[in-house]
Design a protein around this motif. Structure first.
Motif, PDB file in Angstrom:
ATOM      1  N   SER A 185       0.549  -1.327  -0.080  1.00 29.36           N
ATOM      2  CA  SER A 185      -0.037  -0.048   0.028  1.00 29.36           C
ATOM      3  C   SER A 185       0.761   1.251   0.030  1.00 29.36           C
ATOM      4  O   SER A 185       1.973   1.224   0.727  1.00 29.36           O
ATOM      5  N   LEU A 235       0.314   8.288   0.112  1.00 30.30           N
ATOM      6  CA  LEU A 235      -1.045   9.021  -0.188  1.00 30.30           C
ATOM      7  C   LEU A 235      -1.827   9.734   1.145  1.00 30.30           C
ATOM      8  O   LEU A 235      -2.461  10.469   0.931  1.00 30.30           O
ATOM      9  N   SER A 270      -7.461   4.562  -1.374  1.00 30.99           N
ATOM     10  CA  SER A 270      -6.595   4.221  -0.733  1.00 30.99           C
ATOM     11  C   SER A 270      -6.573   3.747   0.834  1.00 30.99           C
ATOM     12  O   SER A 270      -7.721   3.850   1.057  1.00 30.99           O
ATOM     13  N   SER A 306      -7.248   9.522  -2.272  1.00 31.35           N
ATOM     14  CA  SER A 306      -6.442   9.830  -1.052  1.00 31.35           C
ATOM     15  C   SER A 306      -7.284  10.128   0.427  1.00 31.35           C
ATOM     16  O   SER A 306      -8.444  10.192   0.136  1.00 31.35           O
TER      17      SER A 306
END
Length: 588
Positions: free
Chosen positions: A62, A66, A373, A443
């Motif tokens: 991941s 972000l 995200s 995000s």
């Protein structure tokens, strides 16, 4: 593994950076090939390379860059804030004003949307005196309507929950407040684009050979005053979706058959389905079979408070009104002198450019599906859990219309976050090539901004469903309890018993025990009281009481509602005096 500090301060491995560079390069070549009209074989090859590059990048861990890092722990020896004392003012929330009356809510301030979208509504509000709340919400709805419905956000891949950028916005304000000028200001650039596309289409039709029977689809940016049958034709020619705009909500209700049942009920069902943007096949005698790839319609409407109260009382509980984002407009304010027209003209031009860029978006990577995200997912999941808990609480309080509206807020969050993500994507693009929103996930900061918008919108929805037009007996009794708490002296120990309400509040006294308990729990939800004995134990089992018998009172009530208390005492004194003159005993 080597790592590199990026310009934003985050750290990425060199391997990730190389995969990112390859992916960006492939996307660049693909966009250039589309621009120069390359062959279908070349386009398909580049699309395959793009998807392979994305898959390789997606397999990486991941992306922490972000989302902002967690705040550092406080330094040793830093002063800590002691917890508030039990039942002290600091231990209580600010009590919510849910007394019946005119519809009003805290205004938006322009910080609830991306700066590129909010600039023009803010300038127009400043120069016109019109409420920024209606302007901003109309702009968010319009931006969503410009994005093709094929670009969607993945809310839950396991359940195949993909949300399109379809929003329904409704402004409620008194006559003369400026609902039509506000809507015109926000949709004027879209009407300009609509006219431009229409003229291009008309020129193509005029240039078409007489023996050429090929029908050229007519593009629409905005539709209004349209029947459901005609909307079918519009959406067949515009699979990206449609944007229905009206400054009279009654026009929209009329196009839905005014909820009279029969075939009109079928029309209503089609409008409800238009919120989801899914495929639809219609079978009609005389029209044959019509397949609509995307039955999706964004809506922007306006109405008065009086009309809205009538609609809520008479519309069926099918969730239609609950699909609308609600904005309560304020009266027009005075306009400051000495404002420059250059700034608002520049802001309007930027707004038009933004809308055109959103209109030109096309689904790219992952068939246009945008991911969340990890940070955005965490915020969304917490918001969803909070809204589920809140809607359940209002269901228990028998305010079902508001509870149903609250259950839409998870979907609202996903759709607005997708809209904001697309705005940020086109606003940050440095190349004339059309950017791809699916290249990056949403995000945490984008999701947080969407939730900020919805948090403000919640206050407007509350004003409509609870203060303005609630048909719940629990709400009416809860309002009577609140009025009783405002007018009586604050209890010395902060406690009251249900018997005090039975003797001092006639509306509460006349209600059934179950309804009394519902009203008390609703007053607790609004931050006025805390119930103390909600359960009873019998034979080793715990049961929930129909009506708690004791509760604590928020000490902030007296100060916040002092003016209302004085007004209510004066009114009661006038009534008592009048009844005394008539020699009639005043009711409690």
């Amino acid at each position: 593994m080597s790592s590199v500090n990026t310009v934003d301060g985050s750290v990425k491995s060199s391997r990730v950076l190389e995969k990112q560079r390859i992916y960006d390069l492939v996307v660049k070549h693909l966009n250039e090939a589309k621009q120069r009209g390359a062959s279908r074989a070349v386009i398909e090859m580049l699309e395959l390379q793009r998807d392979q590059a994305w898959s390789a990048l997606e397999l990486e861990p991941s992306e922490p860059e972000l989302d902002p890092p967690p705040p550092p722990p406080p330094p040793p020896g830093a002063a800590s804030v002691p917890p508030p004392l039990p039942n002290s003012p600091d231990d209580w929330p600010d009590p919510i004003n849910f007394f019946p009356g005119k519809l009003e809510a805290p205004p938006f301030d322009g910080t609830e949307a991306p700066a590129g979208l909010a600039e023009y509504p803010a300038f127009f509000a400043q120069h016109s005196g019109f409420d920024i709340s209606g302007l901003l919400c109309a702009a968010v709805t319009s931006a969503a309507a410009c994005i093709p419905d094929q670009i969607q956000i993945c809310v839950n891949s396991a359940t195949r929950w993909f949300a399109p950028p379809i929003l329904w916005g409704l402004t409620i304000a008194s006559s003369g407040v400026g609902k039509t000028p506000v809507q015109d200001a926000i949709t004027r650039p879209l009407w300009g684009l609509h006219k431009e596309l229409y003229e291009n289409w008309k020129a193509q039709c005029d240039a078409q050979a007489e023996d050429d029977e090929t029908k050229i689809p007519q593009p629409r940016v905005i539709v209004s005053d349209v029947t459901i049958e005609k909307m079918t034709d519009v959406l067949v020619e515009n699979p990206r979706g449609a944007f229905y705009v009206t400054d009279e909500f009654s026009t929209l209700i009329g196009s839905m058959g005014q909820y009279k049942g029969g075939d009109n009920g079928a029309d209503r069902g089609l409008w409800l389905k238009a919120y989801e943007g899914k495929p639809l096949q219609r079978e009609r005698v005389g029209r044959g079979t019509t397949f609509v790839p995307h039955w999706g319609i964004s809506i922007l409407a306006a109405t008065t408070a009086v009309q809205m109260e009538a609609y809520i009382d008479h519309l069926p509980a099918d969730g239609l009104i609950q699909r609308f984002l609600i904005t309560i407009g304020r009266p027009q304010q005075a306009v400051p002198t000495g404002l420059s027209a250059v700034a608002i003209e520049r802001a309007e031009a930027s707004y038009l450019t933004l809308m055109r860029r959103l209109w030109n978006l096309q689904p790219g990577a992952h068939n246009g599906v945008v991911q969340l995200s990890p940070g955005a997912r965490a915020l969304f999941d917490q918001w969803n859990a909070d809204m589920q808990k809140l809607s359940t609480a209002f269901d228990v309080a028998e305010t079902h219309a508001y509870a149903s509206h609250l259950r839409k807020y998870a979907g609202f969050a996903a759709r607005i976050a997708l809209t904001y993500h697309c705005i940020e994507t086109v606003s940050s693009a440095t190349s004339p090539l059309i950017p791809d929103p699916a290249q990056r996930p949403v995000s945490a900061s984008t999701m947080d901004l969407a939730l900020k918008f919805l948090t403000r919108e919640l206050a407007h929805a509350f004003a409509l469903y609870i203060k303005g037009a609630s048909d719940s007996s629990g709400v009416k009794i809860a309002q009577a309890i609140a009025k009783y708490l405002v007018t009586r002296p604050a209890p010395k120990d902060g406690k009251l018993a249900t018997r005090d309400l039975l003797s001092g509040c006639s509306v509460f006294n006349k209600a059934e025990e179950h309804t009394q308990g519902t009203a008390l729990r609703l007053v607790e939800q609004f931050g006025w009281i805390r119930l103390m004995d909600t359960e009873i134990v019998a034979e080793g089992k715990v049961y929930k009481k129909l009506r708690p018998t004791q509760f604590r009172v928020n000490p902030k009530i007296a100060a916040k509602f002092a003016a209302l208390a004085a007004e209510e005492r004066e009114r009661n004194a006038t009534i008592v005096k009048h009844l005394a003159e008539l020699k009639v005993r005043a009711p409690k």
